[in-house]
Design a protein around this motif. Sequence first.
Motif, mmCIF file in Angstrom:
data_model
loop_
_atom_site.group_PDB
_atom_site.id
_atom_site.type_symbol
_atom_site.label_atom_id
_atom_site.label_comp_id
_atom_site.label_asym_id
_atom_site.label_seq_id
_atom_site.Cartn_x
_atom_site.Cartn_y
_atom_site.Cartn_z
ATOM 1 N N ALA A 139 -10.034 7.088 -7.532
ATOM 2 C CA ALA A 139 -9.519 7.110 -8.900
ATOM 3 C C ALA A 139 -8.972 5.758 -9.337
ATOM 4 N N LEU A 140 -8.611 4.889 -8.408
ATOM 5 C CA LEU A 140 -8.075 3.585 -8.785
ATOM 6 C C LEU A 140 -9.086 2.783 -9.610
ATOM 7 N N ALA A 141 -10.364 3.002 -9.363
ATOM 8 C CA ALA A 141 -11.400 2.279 -10.099
ATOM 9 C C ALA A 141 -11.512 2.736 -11.548
ATOM 10 N N ASP A 142 -10.866 3.846 -11.898
ATOM 11 C CA ASP A 142 -10.907 4.343 -13.276
ATOM 12 C C ASP A 142 -9.862 3.680 -14.163
ATOM 13 N N TYR A 143 -9.006 2.861 -13.573
ATOM 14 C CA TYR A 143 -7.928 2.234 -14.326
ATOM 15 C C TYR A 143 -8.309 0.819 -14.760
ATOM 16 N N ASP A 144 -7.718 0.389 -15.866
ATOM 17 C CA ASP A 144 -7.911 -0.989 -16.312
ATOM 18 C C ASP A 144 -7.121 -1.963 -15.442
ATOM 19 N N TYR A 145 -5.947 -1.510 -14.979
ATOM 20 C CA TYR A 145 -5.076 -2.332 -14.134
ATOM 21 C C TYR A 145 -4.504 -1.488 -13.016
ATOM 22 N N VAL A 146 -4.329 -2.110 -11.873
ATOM 23 C CA VAL A 146 -3.571 -1.513 -10.773
ATOM 24 C C VAL A 146 -2.439 -2.473 -10.438
ATOM 25 N N TYR A 147 -1.219 -1.939 -10.404
ATOM 26 C CA TYR A 147 -0.015 -2.721 -10.140
ATOM 27 C C TYR A 147 0.566 -2.238 -8.819
ATOM 28 N N LEU A 148 0.866 -3.171 -7.931
ATOM 29 C CA LEU A 148 1.498 -2.822 -6.660
ATOM 30 C C LEU A 148 2.332 -3.990 -6.179
ATOM 31 N N SER A 149 3.085 -3.748 -5.124
ATOM 32 C CA SER A 149 4.009 -4.775 -4.631
ATOM 33 C C SER A 149 3.867 -4.945 -3.129
ATOM 34 N N GLY A 150 4.578 -5.947 -2.623
ATOM 35 C CA GLY A 150 4.620 -6.124 -1.178
ATOM 36 C C GLY A 150 5.235 -4.938 -0.477
ATOM 37 N N ILE A 151 6.163 -4.257 -1.123
ATOM 38 C CA ILE A 151 6.737 -3.042 -0.544
ATOM 39 C C ILE A 151 5.700 -1.936 -0.505
ATOM 40 N N ILE A 178 -6.012 -6.600 -11.010
ATOM 41 C CA ILE A 178 -4.984 -6.306 -10.017
ATOM 42 C C ILE A 178 -3.753 -7.162 -10.292
ATOM 43 N N VAL A 179 -2.603 -6.496 -10.349
ATOM 44 C CA VAL A 179 -1.318 -7.158 -10.584
ATOM 45 C C VAL A 179 -0.449 -6.940 -9.346
ATOM 46 N N PHE A 180 0.093 -8.040 -8.798
ATOM 47 C CA PHE A 180 0.839 -7.970 -7.537
ATOM 48 C C PHE A 180 2.195 -8.638 -7.681
ATOM 49 N N ASP A 181 3.236 -7.892 -7.310
ATOM 50 C CA ASP A 181 4.608 -8.406 -7.253
ATOM 51 C C ASP A 181 4.959 -8.542 -5.780
ATOM 52 N N ASN A 182 5.323 -9.748 -5.336
ATOM 53 C CA ASN A 182 5.377 -9.982 -3.882
ATOM 54 C C ASN A 182 6.479 -9.211 -3.155
ATOM 55 N N ASN A 183 7.668 -9.088 -3.694
ATOM 56 C CA ASN A 183 8.738 -8.269 -3.107
ATOM 57 C C ASN A 183 8.668 -8.169 -1.580
ATOM 58 N N TYR A 184 8.880 -9.269 -0.916
ATOM 59 C CA TYR A 184 8.806 -9.300 0.554
ATOM 60 C C TYR A 184 10.117 -8.815 1.156
ATOM 61 N N ALA A 198 -1.411 -9.599 5.565
ATOM 62 C CA ALA A 198 -1.580 -8.594 4.516
ATOM 63 C C ALA A 198 -1.428 -9.209 3.129
ATOM 64 N N TYR A 199 -0.443 -10.086 2.958
ATOM 65 C CA TYR A 199 -0.235 -10.729 1.665
ATOM 66 C C TYR A 199 -1.412 -11.637 1.314
ATOM 67 N N SER A 200 -1.911 -12.374 2.264
ATOM 68 C CA SER A 200 -3.043 -13.260 1.995
ATOM 69 C C SER A 200 -4.258 -12.456 1.562
ATOM 70 N N ASP A 201 -4.527 -11.339 2.238
ATOM 71 C CA ASP A 201 -5.637 -10.472 1.852
ATOM 72 C C ASP A 201 -5.428 -9.935 0.437
ATOM 73 N N MET A 202 -4.191 -9.562 0.145
ATOM 74 C CA MET A 202 -3.881 -9.006 -1.175
ATOM 75 C C MET A 202 -4.048 -10.050 -2.271
ATOM 76 N N LEU A 203 -3.581 -11.252 -2.013
ATOM 77 C CA LEU A 203 -3.652 -12.294 -3.041
ATOM 78 C C LEU A 203 -5.081 -12.690 -3.375
ATOM 79 N N ARG A 204 -5.991 -12.533 -2.446
ATOM 80 C CA ARG A 204 -7.406 -12.821 -2.735
ATOM 81 C C ARG A 204 -8.000 -11.800 -3.696
ATOM 82 N N LEU A 205 -7.302 -10.691 -3.905
ATOM 83 C CA LEU A 205 -7.752 -9.663 -4.844
ATOM 84 C C LEU A 205 -6.938 -9.668 -6.135
ATOM 85 N N THR A 206 -6.000 -10.582 -6.258
ATOM 86 C CA THR A 206 -5.009 -10.528 -7.332
ATOM 87 C C THR A 206 -5.401 -11.387 -8.526
#
Length: 333
Positions: A139-151, A178-184, A198-206
Motif C-alpha cells: 500500500a505504500l506505493a499508493d501514496y504520493d509521499y511516505v514520511y518516516l524517521s530514524g526512529i 520519500i521524506v526522511f527525518d533523521n531523529n537519531y 541503515a541511514y545510508s541505505d535510507m538516504l539513497r531513497l530520500t
Amino acid sequence: MTVTLGHCPQANLTQPLRVALVGECMIEMRGQPGAVFSQTFGGDTLNAGVYLSRLGKGNGIVADYVTAIGADSFSDAMRQLWRDEGVGDQHVRVIKDALPGLYFIQTDDQGERRFSYWRGEAAARRVFDGPEASAVLRALADYDYVYLSGISLAILTTEGRERLMQALSLAREGGTRIVFDNNYRPHLWPDAPSARKAYSDMLRLTDLALITWDDDAVLFGYADQEELFRAYEQFGVSEVALKRGPASCLIQCSTGRFEVPAEQVQHIVDTTAAGDSFSAAYLACRLQGGTPQRAARWGHMLAAEVVQHPGALIPGVAMPSLNMPEFSSVAEA
C-alpha cells in the motif's frame, strides 16, 4: 533515480495528495517521580502526522498513519485520537498479543526533556513482520509521499526494516516521494555502524531530508555543515532542510543554498516535538507549493508555538496562522 521535490504535484482539493507516515505512537506519561502523572499519546512521526493533518485540512493534503497497535484499551484510545485529528488509520495493524510502548517525560526549568522508555515488546516493532504485513507494504506505493524517521527504522526488527526498505524502493520507482527525518537515538541501535548502514541505505531513497544537525554530527561525525551537505549530495538527496534548534535553518536544494532565521521565544515550556512540528509545517508548505525558504519559515513559526506548551501536541486553538504572503528577507548562505 533522483526526484526533485519542487517538481512534484501540489495539493489541491479535487485530487488531494496522500501522505503515509510510518512509525510508532506510544503512551506518554508526564510528570515528576512520586507525583501525579498526566497521560496522553505521542511519537515523532505521529506528532508530525497530527500537525500535517491540521495544516493540510481543507488544503488538499491527507495524512495516514502506518503502524501496529495492540488490542487493548490504550491502543483503542490512541487510535481514536488519530481519527479525531483527521489522521487515517486504514493501514494500522492490530497485533493481539502486543501492547503499545510507554515513555515518561520530565522537563527542567528550561523546558529541556528527559525520557524514560519501555518499548522492547511494543506492537509497532512487528508492523512489517510476517505475511500479514505484505498488504501494508504494498500500500505504500499508493501514496504520493511516505514520511518516516530514524526512529521508525530503529524500532523495527531486522526483517521488518529490510522489507520496508524494499517496499520504499519499489514505491519510489513508481513515483512516490520519500521524506526522511533523521531523529537519531543511539540507545535504539545495537551499535553506531549498524545505524550508519541503515541511514545510508535510507538516504539513497530520500527526496527530502529534514535533518537535525546534532544528530547527524554524532552519527556520521561530520566536521561541519559543509561536509554534511556534500555527503547528502552524494547520497542523491535533492532537498535538505538542516534544523539547528533555536538557530537558523539551512536549506540546500535545486535553487541554491539559503538560511532562514528562527523565531525568538522568550519563555520555553517544553521542547518536545519542536523538530517534529517544524518538519510537518515544512512539508505542508512545500506540498501547497511554497518555496523551501517559506517552508522553513512555517516550520520555525509552528515550532516556536509548540515549545510554549507542555507535551507534544498543542491544542488545536493554539495553532498559529501560517498563511502569510511569500517573504523575501532570506539571505543566501
